[in-house]
Write an enzyme that holds these catalytic residues in place. Structure first.
Site, PDB file in Angstrom:
ATOM      1  CB  THR A   8     -21.026   3.368 -15.805  1.00 44.97           C
ATOM      2  OG1 THR A   8     -22.393   3.000 -15.640  1.00 44.97           O
ATOM      3  CG2 THR A   8     -20.913   4.892 -15.808  1.00 44.97           C
ATOM      4  CD  GLU A  55      -6.360 -10.686  -2.458  1.00 48.24           C
ATOM      5  OE1 GLU A  55      -5.701  -9.971  -3.234  1.00 48.24           O
ATOM      6  OE2 GLU A  55      -6.459 -11.922  -2.602  1.00 48.24           O
ATOM      7  CB  CYS A  86      -3.274   2.660  -1.240  1.00 48.05           C
ATOM      8  SG  CYS A  86      -3.502   0.972  -0.729  1.00 48.05           S
ATOM      9  CE  LYS A 118     -27.810  -1.827 -10.860  1.00 55.27           C
ATOM     10  NZ  LYS A 118     -27.434  -3.102 -11.531  1.00 55.27           N
ATOM     11  CD  GLU A 133      -7.191   2.113  -8.619  1.00 55.52           C
ATOM     12  OE1 GLU A 133      -8.045   2.299  -7.738  1.00 55.52           O
ATOM     13  OE2 GLU A 133      -6.085   1.573  -8.391  1.00 55.52           O
ATOM     14  CB  VAL A 177     -13.500   3.340  -3.871  1.00 55.11           C
ATOM     15  CG1 VAL A 177     -14.601   3.650  -2.880  1.00 55.11           C
ATOM     16  CG2 VAL A 177     -12.130   3.651  -3.277  1.00 55.11           C
ATOM     17  CB  ALA A 198     -10.591  -6.152 -17.167  1.00 55.10           C
ATOM     18  CE  LYS A 224      -4.651   3.499  -5.741  1.00 49.04           C
ATOM     19  NZ  LYS A 224      -5.668   2.515  -5.456  1.00 49.04           N
ATOM     20  CG  ASP A 238      -3.536  -8.254  -0.156  1.00 46.61           C
ATOM     21  OD1 ASP A 238      -4.575  -7.989   0.480  1.00 46.61           O
ATOM     22  OD2 ASP A 238      -3.003  -7.453  -0.946  1.00 46.61           O
ATOM     23  CG  HIS A 245     -30.532  21.087  -3.979  1.00 43.65           C
ATOM     24  ND1 HIS A 245     -30.544  20.212  -5.036  1.00 43.65           N
ATOM     25  CD2 HIS A 245     -30.822  22.315  -4.479  1.00 43.65           C
ATOM     26  CE1 HIS A 245     -30.837  20.882  -6.134  1.00 43.65           C
ATOM     27  NE2 HIS A 245     -31.003  22.149  -5.834  1.00 43.65           N
ATOM     28  CE1 TYR A 286      -6.563  -2.275  -6.501  1.00 35.58           C
ATOM     29  CE2 TYR A 286      -7.511  -4.452  -6.717  1.00 35.58           C
ATOM     30  CZ  TYR A 286      -6.595  -3.606  -6.137  1.00 35.58           C
ATOM     31  OH  TYR A 286      -5.707  -4.090  -5.218  1.00 35.58           O
ATOM     32  CD  GLU A 343     -29.798  17.054  -4.492  1.00 35.77           C
ATOM     33  OE1 GLU A 343     -30.911  17.290  -4.015  1.00 35.77           O
ATOM     34  OE2 GLU A 343     -29.092  17.905  -5.071  1.00 35.77           O
ATOM     35  CB  CYS A 382      -0.936  -0.009   1.211  1.00 41.85           C
ATOM     36  SG  CYS A 382      -1.971   1.462   1.329  1.00 41.85           S
ATOM     37  CE1 TYR A 440       2.798   1.405   7.785  1.00 44.60           C
ATOM     38  CE2 TYR A 440       2.808   3.720   7.171  1.00 44.60           C
ATOM     39  CZ  TYR A 440       2.174   2.501   7.218  1.00 44.60           C
ATOM     40  OH  TYR A 440       0.909   2.373   6.685  1.00 44.60           O
TER      41      TYR A 440
END
Length: 462
Positions: free
Chosen positions: A224, A319, A51, A404, A192, A354, A186, A54, A313, A451, A188, A456, A46, A105
């Site tokens: 999408t 993961e 993460c 959705k 990205e 995400v 294909a 990236k 992982d 709004h 993530y 919303e 990460c 760290y």
């Protein structure tokens, strides 16, 4: 009582990534004598090749988009400035940020009293842990309890010309920006990478085996993002596999596809998944792995060997960095903490995740296909919203939003939420809390909309 040898610890952690660091620090906070062993850079995937760097690249790409759009908002900004990204300036700055995190760290571990040793750990036949250090010497340790949190590594290509291909880790070593790039995969990581390369004006080719990207996500996200990438200018090569990569005289690479097509690019990046980082001598201690070379654990992170645990992982499943951190802390709470934690374990249900695509996408809960399989189509009610956010009303080029909401039963309990659109990552975090608490559609409806926002729409779905 005989004194404990200096090489013996209460807790020995193999792997200094997110899960291992979190677990070791929590154990030490309870007074456990703790050692953590890391073969690479502290912070794991990460921090060093995942993460963190990236997301920094995503920010740079997103900023390039904003520069292109500024003129349409009335600013005297030449959109061509978005094409002037200075990779040679930015990469060392990004790397320096990662190195600062490595130092943080190390200091945090020291602050908690965790001993840190750099080297490659493996189990000996007697069950002790041997560490091959970078100076060529070896140390041996024993411990009451051992955690394996070694993470994963990129799956390497096996096709002809594989030596000319970078994996996702290797991308972060690129000193110059390729003018043309082919990304294979294909998932993530590939999506990205393709997003920020395209945003930074690299000619981007995305080679995928199926018709859509992000196939583990809900079909609304798959379609999408795929459609928007195609529309925005990413060269998406569907139903395609790479058969060969050839390095040409000028240093560029020819990528041959099984469709008969060939692509000429400067770099090829392989992002077809990751596998567990093993080679630990697990056979010496009886730790079982499954057919995918993942360590087998139960719901409490116990391996098949008593007092040896594993998470992150290397065990597969969910993961994600925050999941490994949470699992590591809860494990140490149970092993070393007060009695109230004796049965604590990580919950792997309804974990939000995400993808930092362009635009962002994210999910929590079941996809529509999973929900139909679990509950049956007749027990579900599904709400959808597709629109263009207000921000793009001033712009020629638009970016989509697709939301959705999947509900189940007479009380319409929310069992899935799938988002595509700007700021989806930030939006999903809050809604994730509600869904984790068992929210229903009526709970969503009872929340007053903010709004004008995109979010919303999630509390006004009909």
């Amino acid at each position: 009582m005989a004194p404990i040898p200096a090489t013996h610890y209460d807790y020995l952690v193999i792997g200094g990534g997110s899960g291992g660091v979190a677990s070791s620090r929590r154990a030490a906070s309870y007074g456990a004598k703790t050692l953590i062993i890391e073969g690479g850079a502290i912070g794991g995937t990460c921090v060093n090749v995942g993460c963190v760097p990236k997301k920094v690249m995503w920010y740079a790409s997103d900023l390039a988009s904003r520069i292109k759009e500024a003129k349409e908002y009335g600013f005297d900004v030449d959109p061509a400035l978005a094409k002037t990204f200075n990779w040679e300036y930015f990469k060392p700055k990004r790397d320096a940020y990662v190195q600062r995190l490595n130092g943080i760290y190390e200091r945090n571990l020291a602050k908690e009293g965790v001993e840190l040793l750099y080297g490659w750990a493996s189990f000996n036949k007697d069950g002790s842990v041997n560490v091959a250090k970078k100076d060529g010497t070896n140390d041996t340790f024993t411990a009451d309890k051992i955690l394996i949190a070694t993470g994963g590594k990129p799956i390497a290509p096996t096709i002809e010309g594989a030596e000319h291909i970078l994996d996702s880790d290797g991308f972060f070593k690129l000193d110059t920006q390729p003018k043309r790039v082919a990304i294979v995969g294909a998932g993530y990581i590939g999506i990205e990478f393709a997003g920020f390369f395209h945003g930074l004006n690299t000619e981007t080719h995305l080679i995928i085996r199926g018709e859509t990207v992000l196939r583990k996500f809900d079909e609304s996200i798959q379609h999408t993002i795929t459609d928007h990438y195609v529309k925005s200018g990413v060269n998406v090569h569907k139903t395609s596999n790479v058969t060969k990569v050839t390095k040409l005289e000028d240093g560029s690479k020819q990528v041959d596809l099984d469709t008969g097509k060939s692509i000429i690019v400067d770099e090829v990046i392989w992002t077809v998944g990751r596998r567990s980082f093993l080679g630990l001598g697990l056979e010496h201690v009886g730790v079982e792995v499954n057919s995918r070379d993942q360590i087998v654990v139960d719901e409490y992170q116990n391996t098949t060997k008593e007092n040896i645990y594993s998470l992150g992982d290397v065990v597969g499943g969910v993961e994600l960095t925050p999941v490994a951190i949470a699992a590591g802390r809860k494990l140490s709470n149970r092993l070393f903490g007060p009695e109230i934690y004796k049965d604590q374990k990580q919950d792997y249900e309804n974990v939000p995740s995400v993808v930092f695509s362009h635009p962002e996408s994210g999910s929590i809960g079941l996809s529509e296909a999973e929900a139909v399989k679990k509950y049956g189509k007749d027990d579900l009610k599904i709400y959808n919203a597709k629109f263009t956010p207000m921000y793009y009303a001033m712009l020629t080029e638009k970016s989509p939003v697709s939301y959705k909401l999947i509900t189940q039963g007479a009380n319409e309990k929310v069992v899935g939420l799938h988002l595509v659109g700007d700021s989806s990552a930030e939006i999903l975090q809050g809604f994730g809390v509600a869904i984790k608490m068992g929210a229903t559609k009526a709970d969503f409806d009872s929340c007053v909309a903010i709004h004008p926002t995109s979010a919303e729409e999630i509390v006004t779905l009909r």
